[in-house]
Design a protein around this motif. Sequence first.
Motif, PDB file in Angstrom:
ATOM      1  N   TYR A 195       4.657 -16.584 -23.519  1.00 16.54           N
ATOM      2  CA  TYR A 195       4.947 -16.767 -24.940  1.00 16.54           C
ATOM      3  C   TYR A 195       5.686 -15.546 -25.462  1.00 16.54           C
ATOM      4  CZ  TYR A 195       4.334 -18.793 -29.559  1.00 16.54           C
ATOM      5  OH  TYR A 195       4.559 -19.374 -30.776  1.00 16.54           O
ATOM      6  N   LYS A 196       6.484 -15.749 -26.512  1.00 18.56           N
ATOM      7  CA  LYS A 196       7.277 -14.665 -27.103  1.00 18.56           C
ATOM      8  C   LYS A 196       6.362 -13.667 -27.823  1.00 18.56           C
ATOM      9  CE  LYS A 196       7.926 -17.107 -31.369  1.00 18.56           C
ATOM     10  NZ  LYS A 196       8.011 -18.394 -31.761  1.00 18.56           N
ATOM     11  N   ASP A 197       6.861 -12.470 -28.052  1.00 19.44           N
ATOM     12  CA  ASP A 197       6.123 -11.470 -28.813  1.00 19.44           C
ATOM     13  C   ASP A 197       6.093 -11.857 -30.286  1.00 19.44           C
ATOM     14  OD1 ASP A 197       5.742 -10.083 -26.502  1.00 19.44           O
ATOM     15  OD2 ASP A 197       7.242  -8.550 -26.912  1.00 19.44           O
ATOM     16  N   LEU A 198       5.088 -11.356 -30.991  1.00 22.04           N
ATOM     17  CA  LEU A 198       4.927 -11.625 -32.422  1.00 22.04           C
ATOM     18  C   LEU A 198       5.146 -10.353 -33.209  1.00 22.04           C
ATOM     19  CD1 LEU A 198       1.633 -13.718 -32.263  1.00 22.04           C
ATOM     20  CD2 LEU A 198       3.978 -14.576 -32.370  1.00 22.04           C
ATOM     21  N   PHE A 199       5.201 -10.484 -34.525  1.00 24.65           N
ATOM     22  CA  PHE A 199       5.299  -9.329 -35.406  1.00 24.65           C
ATOM     23  C   PHE A 199       4.104  -9.334 -36.347  1.00 24.65           C
ATOM     24  CE2 PHE A 199       9.578  -9.873 -33.923  1.00 24.65           C
ATOM     25  CZ  PHE A 199       9.990  -8.571 -33.709  1.00 24.65           C
ATOM     26  N   SER A 200       3.502  -8.161 -36.529  1.00 21.07           N
ATOM     27  CA  SER A 200       2.353  -8.037 -37.422  1.00 21.07           C
ATOM     28  C   SER A 200       2.824  -7.988 -38.869  1.00 21.07           C
ATOM     29  CB  SER A 200       1.555  -6.776 -37.084  1.00 21.07           C
ATOM     30  OG  SER A 200       2.329  -5.626 -37.359  1.00 21.07           O
ATOM     31  N   CYS A 208       2.750  -9.962 -26.581  1.00 20.60           N
ATOM     32  CA  CYS A 208       1.885 -11.077 -26.203  1.00 20.60           C
ATOM     33  C   CYS A 208       1.855 -11.227 -24.688  1.00 20.60           C
ATOM     34  CB  CYS A 208       2.371 -12.362 -26.845  1.00 20.60           C
ATOM     35  SG  CYS A 208       2.241 -12.318 -28.629  1.00 20.60           S
ATOM     36  N   LEU A 209       0.673 -11.533 -24.159  1.00 20.64           N
ATOM     37  CA  LEU A 209       0.525 -11.740 -22.725  1.00 20.64           C
ATOM     38  C   LEU A 209       0.836 -13.182 -22.347  1.00 20.64           C
ATOM     39  CD1 LEU A 209      -2.787  -9.740 -22.292  1.00 20.64           C
ATOM     40  CD2 LEU A 209      -0.447  -8.956 -21.863  1.00 20.64           C
ATOM     41  N   GLY A 210       0.631 -14.104 -23.283  1.00 20.72           N
ATOM     42  CA  GLY A 210       0.902 -15.503 -23.010  1.00 20.72           C
ATOM     43  C   GLY A 210       0.172 -16.400 -23.980  1.00 20.72           C
ATOM     44  N   LEU A 211       0.150 -17.695 -23.657  1.00  9.40           N
ATOM     45  CA  LEU A 211      -0.410 -18.711 -24.532  1.00  9.40           C
ATOM     46  C   LEU A 211      -1.459 -19.525 -23.770  1.00  9.40           C
ATOM     47  CD1 LEU A 211       0.120 -20.211 -27.356  1.00  9.40           C
ATOM     48  CD2 LEU A 211       1.447 -21.811 -25.981  1.00  9.40           C
ATOM     49  N   ILE A 212      -2.569 -19.801 -24.419  1.00  8.46           N
ATOM     50  CA  ILE A 212      -3.538 -20.767 -23.918  1.00  8.46           C
ATOM     51  C   ILE A 212      -3.225 -22.052 -24.668  1.00  8.46           C
ATOM     52  CG2 ILE A 212      -5.968 -21.389 -23.690  1.00  8.46           C
ATOM     53  CD1 ILE A 212      -6.607 -18.367 -23.868  1.00  8.46           C
TER      54      ILE A 212
END
Length: 143
Positions: A89-94, A102-106
């Motif tokens: 998964y792509k990185d996010l912004f706070s 991000c390490l990934g998506l469940i």
Amino acid sequence: MTKLVKNESYRSQITETLNIGEGEDVVNLNDDQPKLLFGLEAKGVPLFYISLNIHDKILHNAMLDLGASHNLMPKEIMERLNLDITRPYKDLFSFDSNQVKCLGLIKDLSVTLVQCPAKSILMDIVVANIPPKYGILLSRSWG
């Protein structure tokens, strides 16, 4: 969750289950290092936390954040629940515009509310290597 609380019979059941008095303030905003709660460890969980059943385990400190765009789980919690990342998964912004790696998506994790076990919900959870100050941060889709 907010739809359930608007219904008087559910609201009284939820406040009774959580042992919350009328107009009582149970939020402790000064707690920098909240304890991670699993199983029967929880007593008096604060109101802005909900409890989720995830693969026969109860995660008591799932925090509602109606401003969040994604459900977010710390890597340590994912490991303690024996969950696996299903895809990248792509990185996010706070909120302060800092990038969150991000390490990934469940994908499509089935969860139920402890207070309403008859209804299960499929949800996607982004996993990041962040400090485990909560079990999972629930996004605005829960509102």
